[in-house]
Design a protein around this motif. Structure first.
Motif, PDB file in Angstrom:
ATOM      1  N   LEU A 120       2.762 -17.088   0.686  1.00  0.00           N
ATOM      2  CA  LEU A 120       3.880 -16.207   0.362  1.00  0.00           C
ATOM      3  C   LEU A 120       3.664 -14.831   0.986  1.00  0.00           C
ATOM      4  CD1 LEU A 120       4.418 -18.505  -1.642  1.00  0.00           C
ATOM      5  CD2 LEU A 120       5.073 -16.783  -3.332  1.00  0.00           C
ATOM      6  N   ASP A 121       4.737 -14.242   1.478  1.00  0.00           N
ATOM      7  CA  ASP A 121       4.677 -12.908   2.101  1.00  0.00           C
ATOM      8  C   ASP A 121       3.545 -12.847   3.127  1.00  0.00           C
ATOM      9  OD1 ASP A 121       6.832 -11.736   0.632  1.00  0.00           O
ATOM     10  OD2 ASP A 121       5.509 -11.432  -1.080  1.00  0.00           O
ATOM     11  N   GLU A 122       3.413 -13.911   3.885  1.00  0.00           N
ATOM     12  CA  GLU A 122       2.249 -14.067   4.773  1.00  0.00           C
ATOM     13  C   GLU A 122       2.088 -12.897   5.736  1.00  0.00           C
ATOM     14  OE1 GLU A 122       0.341 -17.438   7.760  1.00  0.00           O
ATOM     15  OE2 GLU A 122       2.425 -17.628   7.105  1.00  0.00           O
ATOM     16  N   GLN A 123       3.148 -12.535   6.442  1.00  0.00           N
ATOM     17  CA  GLN A 123       3.038 -11.510   7.471  1.00  0.00           C
ATOM     18  C   GLN A 123       2.686 -10.149   6.879  1.00  0.00           C
ATOM     19  OE1 GLN A 123       2.966 -12.009  10.662  1.00  0.00           O
ATOM     20  NE2 GLN A 123       2.657  -9.841  11.105  1.00  0.00           N
ATOM     21  N   GLY A 124       3.290  -9.822   5.748  1.00  0.00           N
ATOM     22  CA  GLY A 124       3.009  -8.529   5.122  1.00  0.00           C
ATOM     23  C   GLY A 124       1.554  -8.376   4.739  1.00  0.00           C
ATOM     24  N   HIS A 125       0.950  -9.440   4.218  1.00  0.00           N
ATOM     25  CA  HIS A 125      -0.462  -9.373   3.838  1.00  0.00           C
ATOM     26  C   HIS A 125      -1.358  -9.219   5.060  1.00  0.00           C
ATOM     27  CE1 HIS A 125      -0.260 -10.020  -0.490  1.00  0.00           C
ATOM     28  NE2 HIS A 125       0.729 -10.875  -0.269  1.00  0.00           N
ATOM     29  N   PHE A 126      -1.022  -9.906   6.151  1.00  0.00           N
ATOM     30  CA  PHE A 126      -1.819  -9.746   7.372  1.00  0.00           C
ATOM     31  C   PHE A 126      -1.690  -8.323   7.924  1.00  0.00           C
ATOM     32  CE2 PHE A 126      -2.178 -14.439   7.891  1.00  0.00           C
ATOM     33  CZ  PHE A 126      -3.538 -14.483   8.160  1.00  0.00           C
ATOM     34  N   PRO A 180       6.665   6.260  -5.030  1.00  0.00           N
ATOM     35  CA  PRO A 180       6.746   6.109  -3.573  1.00  0.00           C
ATOM     36  C   PRO A 180       5.383   5.796  -2.982  1.00  0.00           C
ATOM     37  CG  PRO A 180       6.834   8.434  -4.178  1.00  0.00           C
ATOM     38  CD  PRO A 180       6.921   7.649  -5.457  1.00  0.00           C
ATOM     39  N   LEU A 181       5.384   5.210  -1.796  1.00  0.00           N
ATOM     40  CA  LEU A 181       4.139   4.867  -1.123  1.00  0.00           C
ATOM     41  C   LEU A 181       3.420   6.128  -0.655  1.00  0.00           C
ATOM     42  CD1 LEU A 181       5.330   1.829   1.039  1.00  0.00           C
ATOM     43  CD2 LEU A 181       4.219   1.794  -1.207  1.00  0.00           C
ATOM     44  N   ASP A 182       2.168   6.253  -1.056  1.00  0.00           N
ATOM     45  CA  ASP A 182       1.316   7.340  -0.603  1.00  0.00           C
ATOM     46  C   ASP A 182      -0.133   6.874  -0.720  1.00  0.00           C
ATOM     47  OD1 ASP A 182       0.644   7.558  -3.328  1.00  0.00           O
ATOM     48  OD2 ASP A 182       1.963   9.267  -3.673  1.00  0.00           O
ATOM     49  N   ASN A 183      -1.084   7.791  -0.575  1.00  0.00           N
ATOM     50  CA  ASN A 183      -2.489   7.411  -0.614  1.00  0.00           C
ATOM     51  C   ASN A 183      -2.982   7.053  -2.005  1.00  0.00           C
ATOM     52  OD1 ASN A 183      -2.551   7.920   2.100  1.00  0.00           O
ATOM     53  ND2 ASN A 183      -3.832   9.742   1.962  1.00  0.00           N
ATOM     54  N   HIS A 184      -2.176   7.320  -3.030  1.00  0.00           N
ATOM     55  CA  HIS A 184      -2.634   7.147  -4.411  1.00  0.00           C
ATOM     56  C   HIS A 184      -2.299   5.781  -4.997  1.00  0.00           C
ATOM     57  CE1 HIS A 184      -3.792  11.292  -4.294  1.00  0.00           C
ATOM     58  NE2 HIS A 184      -2.559  11.666  -4.009  1.00  0.00           N
ATOM     59  N   ILE A 185      -1.585   4.953  -4.230  1.00  0.00           N
ATOM     60  CA  ILE A 185      -1.296   3.600  -4.704  1.00  0.00           C
ATOM     61  C   ILE A 185      -1.474   2.621  -3.548  1.00  0.00           C
ATOM     62  CG2 ILE A 185       0.352   4.405  -6.439  1.00  0.00           C
ATOM     63  CD1 ILE A 185       2.593   3.249  -4.633  1.00  0.00           C
ATOM     64  N   LEU A 186      -1.738   1.377  -3.910  1.00  0.00           N
ATOM     65  CA  LEU A 186      -1.778   0.318  -2.906  1.00  0.00           C
ATOM     66  C   LEU A 186      -0.350   0.017  -2.452  1.00  0.00           C
ATOM     67  CD1 LEU A 186      -3.622  -1.781  -1.481  1.00  0.00           C
ATOM     68  CD2 LEU A 186      -2.995  -3.359  -3.320  1.00  0.00           C
ATOM     69  N   ILE A 207       2.580  -5.663  -1.207  1.00  0.00           N
ATOM     70  CA  ILE A 207       3.397  -6.535  -0.363  1.00  0.00           C
ATOM     71  C   ILE A 207       4.505  -7.184  -1.195  1.00  0.00           C
ATOM     72  CG2 ILE A 207       3.370  -8.477   1.220  1.00  0.00           C
ATOM     73  CD1 ILE A 207       1.882  -5.889   2.116  1.00  0.00           C
ATOM     74  N   THR A 208       4.188  -7.573  -2.423  1.00  0.00           N
ATOM     75  CA  THR A 208       5.245  -8.080  -3.310  1.00  0.00           C
ATOM     76  C   THR A 208       6.250  -6.971  -3.589  1.00  0.00           C
ATOM     77  OG1 THR A 208       3.621  -9.562  -4.318  1.00  0.00           O
ATOM     78  CG2 THR A 208       5.706  -9.264  -5.490  1.00  0.00           C
ATOM     79  N   ARG A 209       5.760  -5.748  -3.762  1.00  0.00           N
ATOM     80  CA  ARG A 209       6.648  -4.588  -3.934  1.00  0.00           C
ATOM     81  C   ARG A 209       7.633  -4.509  -2.779  1.00  0.00           C
ATOM     82  NH1 ARG A 209       7.517   0.420  -1.922  1.00  0.00           N
ATOM     83  NH2 ARG A 209       7.746   2.220  -3.331  1.00  0.00           N
ATOM     84  N   LYS A 210       7.143  -4.647  -1.550  1.00  0.00           N
ATOM     85  CA  LYS A 210       7.994  -4.547  -0.367  1.00  0.00           C
ATOM     86  C   LYS A 210       9.107  -5.589  -0.393  1.00  0.00           C
ATOM     87  CE  LYS A 210       7.692  -4.648   4.701  1.00  0.00           C
ATOM     88  NZ  LYS A 210       6.759  -4.791   5.869  1.00  0.00           N
ATOM     89  N   THR A 211       8.749  -6.821  -0.761  1.00  0.00           N
ATOM     90  CA  THR A 211       9.757  -7.881  -0.814  1.00  0.00           C
ATOM     91  C   THR A 211      10.756  -7.641  -1.935  1.00  0.00           C
ATOM     92  OG1 THR A 211       8.184  -9.465   0.112  1.00  0.00           O
ATOM     93  CG2 THR A 211      10.105 -10.374  -1.010  1.00  0.00           C
ATOM     94  N   VAL A 212      10.273  -7.154  -3.082  1.00  0.00           N
ATOM     95  CA  VAL A 212      11.177  -6.871  -4.199  1.00  0.00           C
ATOM     96  C   VAL A 212      12.156  -5.764  -3.825  1.00  0.00           C
ATOM     97  CG1 VAL A 212      11.290  -5.954  -6.559  1.00  0.00           C
ATOM     98  CG2 VAL A 212       9.651  -7.756  -5.993  1.00  0.00           C
ATOM     99  N   VAL A 213      11.695  -4.757  -3.079  1.00  0.00           N
ATOM    100  CA  VAL A 213      12.609  -3.709  -2.604  1.00  0.00           C
ATOM    101  C   VAL A 213      13.708  -4.328  -1.748  1.00  0.00           C
ATOM    102  CG1 VAL A 213      12.806  -1.716  -1.052  1.00  0.00           C
ATOM    103  CG2 VAL A 213      10.965  -1.803  -2.746  1.00  0.00           C
ATOM    104  N   ALA A 214      13.338  -5.244  -0.848  1.00  0.00           N
ATOM    105  CA  ALA A 214      14.336  -5.899   0.004  1.00  0.00           C
ATOM    106  C   ALA A 214      15.302  -6.736  -0.826  1.00  0.00           C
ATOM    107  CB  ALA A 214      13.633  -6.765   1.051  1.00  0.00           C
TER     108      ALA A 214
END
Length: 282
Positions: A44-50, A201-207, A210-217
């Protein structure tokens, strides 16, 4: 437990898999990792994890020459050998083996590669989502580069253990400004009174989940408003809904934060819809 693991260039029995005592991942936590969910035999979410894996390696200047396509072949062979169609794949890459010294070893030191795979019941996770989970708030004591998916997870481990000792599923970490950063191993979300999703929001203080990215989409496709900003525990406790996301929990409704029930104490309809749409998108 997996029957086979992959260490460097060899598939070995899981019980016999090992790395050298002077591996820098063991000595210093000088390593990165990734986790993929496997459903019906595919990642799942293969490309994002790579993409996140290679970014983390680059940020730590770990010189890893193996291509994504080569790693994909190795991962699928590991899944085949372990006969896994539904489960999790764990990949760890360290800076390699060298005499213990804080400074980087010679540039020709080969990195250490470890891959494991195990079965995981997503149906059990689905039943958990139908009930929702409880989270607690906990002080965020991590370093300032949480965007790098390194194996330096002691603060996360302590937060997760604190949650388990209180009978909770997860701990939401709170920074010195009194704002929620993320969970010990998940991304934190709330739904405000207007029905908008709110997440940091994405910054240095959070990971950079990749699931987040897909949920946003998925949310964009569903025309759900999204606000990327930090929120306080108090705001979360008064939210219409709350949920967490991760590679293994997908979208997991949160029904209680500390001692405060969220909404009516049942999984929110928007959280469950996002979970369904996320899985449909895979």
């Amino acid at each position: 437990m997996s029957r086979y693991a992959y260490v460097n260039s060899a598939f070995v029995p899981h019980r016999a898999a090992s790395v050298h005592i002077e591996d820098r991942g063991f000595q210093f936590g000088d390593a990165v990792y990734e986790v993929w969910s496997v459903r019906d035999g595919h990642l799942l979410d293969e490309q994002g994890h790579f993409e996140r894996l290679y970014r983390s390696l680059d940020q730590l200047d770990i010189r890893f020459e193996r291509s994504q396509s080569a790693m994909q072949v190795t991962i699928h062979e590991l899944l085949r050998r372990n006969r896994i169609r539904e489960g999790l794949v764990y990949l760890q890459i360290s800076r390699g083996v060298a005499p213990r010294d804080h400074a980087f070893p010679a540039t020709n030191t080969p990195p250490t590669i470890v891959l494991t795979a195990k079965r995981f019941s997503f149906s059990a996770a689905g039943r958990r989502a139908e009930q929702g989970v409880r989270v607690i708030t906990h002080e965020d004591e991590r370093w300032d580069r949480c965007d790098i998916k390194s194996v330096n997870l002691l603060a996360n481990v302590l937060a997760k253990q604190a949650a388990r000792e209180e009978g909770a599923y997860e701990a939401w970490l709170v920074d010195k400004a009194g704002l929620v950063t993320e969970g010990s191993s998940t991304t934190a979300w709330i739904v405000n009174a207007d029905g908008a999703l709110v997440t940091r929001p994405l910054d240095n203080h959070i990971l950079h989940g990749i699931t987040r990215k897909t949920v946003v989409a998925v949310a964009n496709a569903m025309s759900i408003p999204l606000i990327e900003r930090a929120f306080t525990p108090a705001e979360a406790k008064s939210a219409r809904e709350a949920f967490i996301t991760s590679a293994s929990s997908f979208v997991m409704p949160v029904v209680q934060i500390d001692d405060k029930m969220i909404g009516n104490g049942a999984p929110g309809s928007l959280s469950l819809s996002l979970r369904d749409e996320y899985l449909r998108a895979q």
